[in-house]
Design a protein around this motif. Structure first.
Motif, mmCIF file in Angstrom:
data_model
loop_
_atom_site.group_PDB
_atom_site.id
_atom_site.type_symbol
_atom_site.label_atom_id
_atom_site.label_comp_id
_atom_site.label_asym_id
_atom_site.label_seq_id
_atom_site.Cartn_x
_atom_site.Cartn_y
_atom_site.Cartn_z
ATOM 1 N N GLY A 13 3.065 10.094 16.764
ATOM 2 C CA GLY A 13 2.225 11.153 16.234
ATOM 3 C C GLY A 13 0.766 10.857 16.495
ATOM 4 N N LEU A 14 -0.081 11.761 16.085
ATOM 5 C CA LEU A 14 -1.518 11.559 16.225
ATOM 6 C C LEU A 14 -2.201 12.065 14.960
ATOM 7 C CD1 LEU A 14 -2.822 14.607 17.056
ATOM 8 C CD2 LEU A 14 -1.576 14.055 19.141
ATOM 9 N N VAL A 15 -3.378 11.533 14.713
ATOM 10 C CA VAL A 15 -4.132 11.881 13.512
ATOM 11 C C VAL A 15 -5.547 12.274 13.911
ATOM 12 C CG1 VAL A 15 -4.960 11.084 11.261
ATOM 13 C CG2 VAL A 15 -2.774 10.242 12.151
ATOM 14 N N ILE A 16 -5.963 13.449 13.480
ATOM 15 C CA ILE A 16 -7.328 13.923 13.707
ATOM 16 C C ILE A 16 -7.887 14.406 12.374
ATOM 17 C CG2 ILE A 16 -8.764 15.664 14.842
ATOM 18 C CD1 ILE A 16 -6.965 15.532 17.240
ATOM 19 N N ASP A 17 -9.037 13.853 11.992
ATOM 20 C CA ASP A 17 -9.660 14.176 10.701
ATOM 21 C C ASP A 17 -8.682 13.989 9.544
ATOM 22 O OD1 ASP A 17 -12.125 14.737 11.808
ATOM 23 O OD2 ASP A 17 -11.641 16.844 12.143
ATOM 24 N N GLY A 18 -7.845 12.955 9.649
ATOM 25 C CA GLY A 18 -6.929 12.622 8.570
ATOM 26 C C GLY A 18 -5.653 13.427 8.538
ATOM 27 N N LEU A 73 4.328 1.031 10.298
ATOM 28 C CA LEU A 73 3.452 1.907 11.063
ATOM 29 C C LEU A 73 2.528 1.042 11.905
ATOM 30 C CD1 LEU A 73 4.231 3.907 8.619
ATOM 31 C CD2 LEU A 73 2.055 5.022 9.128
ATOM 32 N N ALA A 74 2.004 1.611 12.984
ATOM 33 C CA ALA A 74 0.995 0.929 13.796
ATOM 34 C C ALA A 74 0.069 1.970 14.399
ATOM 35 C CB ALA A 74 1.641 0.090 14.895
ATOM 36 N N GLU A 105 10.293 17.015 7.288
ATOM 37 C CA GLU A 105 10.410 15.835 6.430
ATOM 38 C C GLU A 105 9.586 14.677 6.990
ATOM 39 O OE1 GLU A 105 13.939 13.157 4.291
ATOM 40 O OE2 GLU A 105 14.450 14.661 5.811
ATOM 41 N N VAL A 106 9.626 14.495 8.316
ATOM 42 C CA VAL A 106 8.851 13.429 8.951
ATOM 43 C C VAL A 106 7.354 13.671 8.760
ATOM 44 C CG1 VAL A 106 8.183 12.456 11.188
ATOM 45 C CG2 VAL A 106 10.604 12.769 10.637
ATOM 46 N N VAL A 107 6.908 14.899 8.962
ATOM 47 C CA VAL A 107 5.481 15.206 8.833
ATOM 48 C C VAL A 107 4.997 14.938 7.409
ATOM 49 C CG1 VAL A 107 3.777 17.070 8.866
ATOM 50 C CG2 VAL A 107 5.390 16.831 10.758
ATOM 51 N N ARG A 108 5.786 15.333 6.408
ATOM 52 C CA ARG A 108 5.386 15.075 5.016
ATOM 53 C C ARG A 108 5.249 13.577 4.754
ATOM 54 N NH1 ARG A 108 9.070 19.284 3.753
ATOM 55 N NH2 ARG A 108 10.694 17.746 3.290
ATOM 56 N N LEU A 109 6.238 12.816 5.212
ATOM 57 C CA LEU A 109 6.214 11.373 4.982
ATOM 58 C C LEU A 109 5.059 10.708 5.725
ATOM 59 C CD1 LEU A 109 7.802 8.901 3.764
ATOM 60 C CD2 LEU A 109 8.851 8.700 6.019
ATOM 61 N N MET A 110 4.852 11.097 6.975
ATOM 62 C CA MET A 110 3.791 10.483 7.768
ATOM 63 C C MET A 110 2.411 10.862 7.238
ATOM 64 S SD MET A 110 5.147 8.490 9.959
ATOM 65 C CE MET A 110 3.727 8.197 11.016
ATOM 66 N N GLN A 111 2.264 12.084 6.750
ATOM 67 C CA GLN A 111 0.974 12.473 6.179
ATOM 68 C C GLN A 111 0.651 11.619 4.956
ATOM 69 O OE1 GLN A 111 -1.386 14.947 7.365
ATOM 70 N NE2 GLN A 111 -2.478 13.557 5.999
ATOM 71 N N ALA A 112 1.650 11.402 4.106
ATOM 72 C CA ALA A 112 1.437 10.549 2.935
ATOM 73 C C ALA A 112 1.131 9.115 3.348
ATOM 74 C CB ALA A 112 2.672 10.591 2.035
ATOM 75 N N SER A 113 1.761 8.659 4.430
ATOM 76 C CA SER A 113 1.577 7.276 4.875
ATOM 77 C C SER A 113 0.188 7.048 5.452
ATOM 78 C CB SER A 113 2.651 6.915 5.911
ATOM 79 O OG SER A 113 3.948 7.018 5.360
ATOM 80 N N VAL A 161 0.836 -1.207 0.000
ATOM 81 C CA VAL A 161 0.000 0.000 0.000
ATOM 82 C C VAL A 161 0.869 1.253 0.000
ATOM 83 C CG1 VAL A 161 -1.618 1.338 1.406
ATOM 84 C CG2 VAL A 161 -2.002 -1.106 1.052
ATOM 85 N N LEU A 162 1.902 1.268 0.830
ATOM 86 C CA LEU A 162 2.778 2.433 0.900
ATOM 87 C C LEU A 162 3.537 2.632 -0.410
ATOM 88 C CD1 LEU A 162 4.177 2.010 4.518
ATOM 89 C CD2 LEU A 162 2.631 3.805 3.721
ATOM 90 N N SER A 163 4.053 1.546 -0.967
ATOM 91 C CA SER A 163 4.810 1.644 -2.212
ATOM 92 C C SER A 163 3.941 2.182 -3.343
ATOM 93 C CB SER A 163 5.380 0.271 -2.579
ATOM 94 O OG SER A 163 6.124 0.334 -3.769
ATOM 95 N N GLU A 164 2.709 1.698 -3.430
ATOM 96 C CA GLU A 164 1.800 2.164 -4.480
ATOM 97 C C GLU A 164 1.435 3.634 -4.303
ATOM 98 O OE1 GLU A 164 -1.454 -0.548 -4.283
ATOM 99 O OE2 GLU A 164 -0.399 -2.154 -5.363
ATOM 100 N N ALA A 165 1.537 4.134 -3.057
ATOM 101 C CA ALA A 165 1.244 5.545 -2.793
ATOM 102 C C ALA A 165 2.470 6.430 -2.984
ATOM 103 C CB ALA A 165 0.706 5.702 -1.377
ATOM 104 N N GLY A 166 3.593 5.836 -3.392
ATOM 105 C CA GLY A 166 4.800 6.611 -3.621
ATOM 106 C C GLY A 166 5.645 6.834 -2.390
ATOM 107 N N VAL A 167 5.341 6.128 -1.297
ATOM 108 C CA VAL A 167 6.131 6.231 -0.069
ATOM 109 C C VAL A 167 7.290 5.241 -0.156
ATOM 110 C CG1 VAL A 167 6.117 5.913 2.437
ATOM 111 C CG2 VAL A 167 4.150 6.972 1.294
ATOM 112 N N ARG A 168 8.477 5.696 0.163
ATOM 113 C CA ARG A 168 9.655 4.833 0.057
ATOM 114 C C ARG A 168 9.658 3.769 1.150
ATOM 115 N NH1 ARG A 168 15.883 6.481 1.250
ATOM 116 N NH2 ARG A 168 16.833 4.466 0.714
ATOM 117 N N VAL A 169 9.753 2.515 0.744
ATOM 118 C CA VAL A 169 9.874 1.371 1.647
ATOM 119 C C VAL A 169 11.030 0.510 1.143
ATOM 120 C CG1 VAL A 169 7.432 1.348 2.297
ATOM 121 C CG2 VAL A 169 8.198 0.027 0.316
#
Length: 433
Positions: free
Chosen positions: A234-239, A310-311, A275-283, A154-162
């Motif tokens: 981190g935390l996620v609220i409304d995506g 991720l978890a 850099e972390v925020v950009r990557l985590m948002q995409a993830s 899923v991450l690879s298809e979204a362009g996230v480096r794994v």
């Protein structure tokens, strides 16, 4: 009753009876008589490592509601309520909470959040939160994150480096690998570095696959990426992803990949945070994960950041609570609860905070833990969190099953945190019969 789930939630849970009557789920209703309404937090799992965090809940005016299968949870604190149930059985948890409401153990308490500190409870959180009519992530998003092989795709298809890698059930499922490169072999359904090996060559690969299959019926073989290992909370609220903390972790030498010390060295640069925020948002967007805590294991190399996994929870309480406080930062769970409006916003005063893990050199029965008193007497020592003690059997030091305990340290920024954590770790020796 209005559906208060996060937008985009695709919940696969079957409908169940709600617990959102006044005094239990959702926003607390009016109290009757002289009974004051209190805010409660359901914590799935209440071991000794969680005790300090549960005390912080209480200090912030919250009622810890402990879900634990043990009759007397080791992490129970005064003023908490205990609901007995296995944390990986969400329907049992819901029934236990219903019973606690019926017999008035939860009278005057409005539950505002559901948390867990371990992988075992992650899948239960959205089901219990849904029954409480609380916002929650979709079960599908959490299940996808929990499956290492599916998550990589899923991450690879979204362009996230794994890491480049292959999934297998048998050794013959893996193509011929370059023998001059190192590879990581790990079970798909495992955590805590159990069954993970860093290897080179076909003979070592065969042994590593056999070891991984002892923990799961599937395994991953991934390219080995050298770099700095980062622990992200981190935390996620409304995506939307919000960064809580960035730490570092150091491991044993190959072939085992067991974490031995780490922490938060004062803070982190603004450029790394961006850099972390950009990557985590995409993830999180790739998983359609829209509400809740999230933790990640990343590697930073010369090309940038790589996602290992991720978890849908924070890192374990040693890092997320004890190290955070040693580093002058609030526990990640309190940041989350404050963001939900359940407690005041915590105050920060960044410094160095770290941990080190002590392992036995081989399997056996522990006779004594030597050198601990000397380490306790050194400046900056905060606490020792035991996992095993004299008389306990201990496993091989090839994974976290051989962990005897954690040491916590805290310093001003002038200290070399990593060198000091490793030095103190090596001062402690586990003597075996």
């Amino acid at each position: 009753m209005a559906d208060r789930r996060s937008p985009g939630c695709r919940d696969a849970a079957r409908p169940m009876s709600r617990l959102a009557a006044p005094g239990l789920g959702g926003a607390p209703g009016p109290a009757s008589g002289d009974e004051a309404m209190r805010r409660g937090v359901v914590q799935l799992g209440a071991g000794p490592v969680q005790r300090g965090l549960l005390e912080r809940f209480r200090e912030n005016g919250l009622v810890p509601i402990l879900v634990d299968r043990n009759e007397r949870p080791a992490g129970r604190v005064p003023g908490s309520l205990h609901v007995r149930a296995p944390i990986d059985e969400p329907q049992t948890i819901v029934r236990a909470l219903q019973e606690a409401r019926s017999d008035r153990r939860l009278a005057g308490v409005g539950i505002g959040a559901v948390l867990t500190s371990t992988d075992l409870g992650v899948a239960s959180v959205p089901v219990v939160a849904r029954a409480l009519d609380l916002p929650h992530a979709s079960i599908d998003s959490i299940a996808t994150m929990d499956d290492k092989a599916l998550a990589r795709r899923v991450l690879s298809e979204a362009g996230v480096r794994v890491p480049e890698g292959w999934l297998g059930r048998r050794p013959c499922d893996i193509p011929a690998l370059e023998t001059d490169r190192e590879w990581i072999v790990k079970p798909v359904d495992s955590s805590g570095s159990r069954g993970v090996r860093r290897i080179r060559g076909p003979v070592a690969l065969a042994h590593a696959i056999e070891n991984a299959l002892a923990f799961s019926d599937r395994f991953l073989v991934e390219e080995c990426i050298d770099g700095i290992h980062l622990d992200i909370n981190g935390l996620v609220i409304d995506g939307r992803f919000e960064l809580v903390s960035i730490g570092r972790r150091h491991f044993t030498r190959p072939p085992a990949c067991v974490p031995i010390h780490g922490g938060i060295a004062g803070g982190w640069s603004a450029s790394l945070a961006e850099e972390v925020v950009r990557l985590m948002q995409a993830s999180v967007a790739a998983f359609d994960y829209r509400h809740g805590p999230v933790k990640a294991d990343l590697i930073q190399d010369e090309r940038g950041l790589v996602v290992l996994e991720l978890a849908a929870r924070f890192h374990g309480d040693v890092f997320s609570h004890h190290v955070a406080e040693a580093a002058g930062r609030p526990p990640a769970a309190l940041v989350w609860l404050a963001r939900l409006g359940l407690c005041p916003k915590p105050v920060e005063g960044p410094r160095h905070g770290g941990w080190f893990g002590v392992f036995a050199e081989k399997a056996g029965t522990i006779r004594a833990i030597e050198g601990l008193d000397e380490v306790r007497s050194l400046p900056g020592f905060r606490t020792w969190i035991p996992r095993l003690g004299p008389g306990d059997p201990v496993g091989s030091p090839e994974d976290n099953r051989a962990l005897v305990g954690f040491g916590l340290i805290g310093f001003d920024r002038t200290e070399d945190l990593w060198a000091e954590a490793d030095r103190r770790r090596q001062m402690i020796r586990v003597a075996l019969d």
